[in-house]
Design a protein around this motif. Structure first.
Motif: not given
Length: 185
Positions: A1-16
């Protein structure tokens, strides 16, 4: 079965988060947090939209502690905030000075800085900063824990996390006298 779910990044929180030993015998935990959006975004009370990747929040906080995890100093730099008034929150942290990182830390921080008393993001950074300090000091603690006079440290580790459960192999191998097999095993 092929994975048909796609995603789009909307927000990025970067912690260092980083831990440093200082030449004066103290230690620093430095946390940097940055929030960005992947699309153009207009903040409340602003006429112009921010371009994708422009920081909404960009904060750097430095916590100075001693070897006992007592806070000696704290400073915040807010390089990007959604509102100009947010910058005033940099001056709300002095009550943290003198507190000791340990049991009850999160509750003390929330009581002191929660709600409108300070910046939510600065307050939330103090949790991972505390665990970073704890990890940074781990080599010192590990040297001391097996000394006979430090039984309280060993007892304090038991049941402090999943691995250190009194019935698990870690305790059985490190401190057999504190090992308690699980009932029914």
């Amino acid at each position: 079965m092929t994975d048909t779910i796609t995603r789009e990044e909307l927000h990025h929180r970067k912690l260092d988060l980083r831990f440093y030993s200082r030449s004066d015998g103290l230690y620093e935990v430095v946390a940097e947090m940055m929030d960005t959006k992947s699309h153009e975004f207009r903040l409340q009370l602003r006429d112009q939209a921010l371009a994708p990747g422009t920081p909404i929040h960009h904060m750097i906080m430095t916590l100075v502690i001693d070897e006992y995890l007592v806070v000696k100093d704290i400073k915040a730099q807010m390089k990007a905030t959604p509102f100009g008034v947010c910058l005033e929150a940099q001056n709300t942290l002095s009550g943290v000075i003198g507190l000791q990182i340990g049991p009850g830390w999160t509750k003390k921080i929330k009581d002191l800085l929660g709600g409108s008393a300070s910046c939510t993001h600065l307050m939330e950074l103090l949790g991972p900063m505390a665990t970073t300090a704890f990890q940074g000091m781990a080599p010192k603690r590990m040297q001391a824990v097996d000394r006979p006079e430090n039984e309280h440290m060993r007892v304090g580790k038991v049941n402090s996390c999943y691995a250190y459960a009194e019935h698990r192999e870690v305790i059985a191998r490190l401190w057999p006298d504190l090992y308690k097999p699980k009932a029914g095993s």
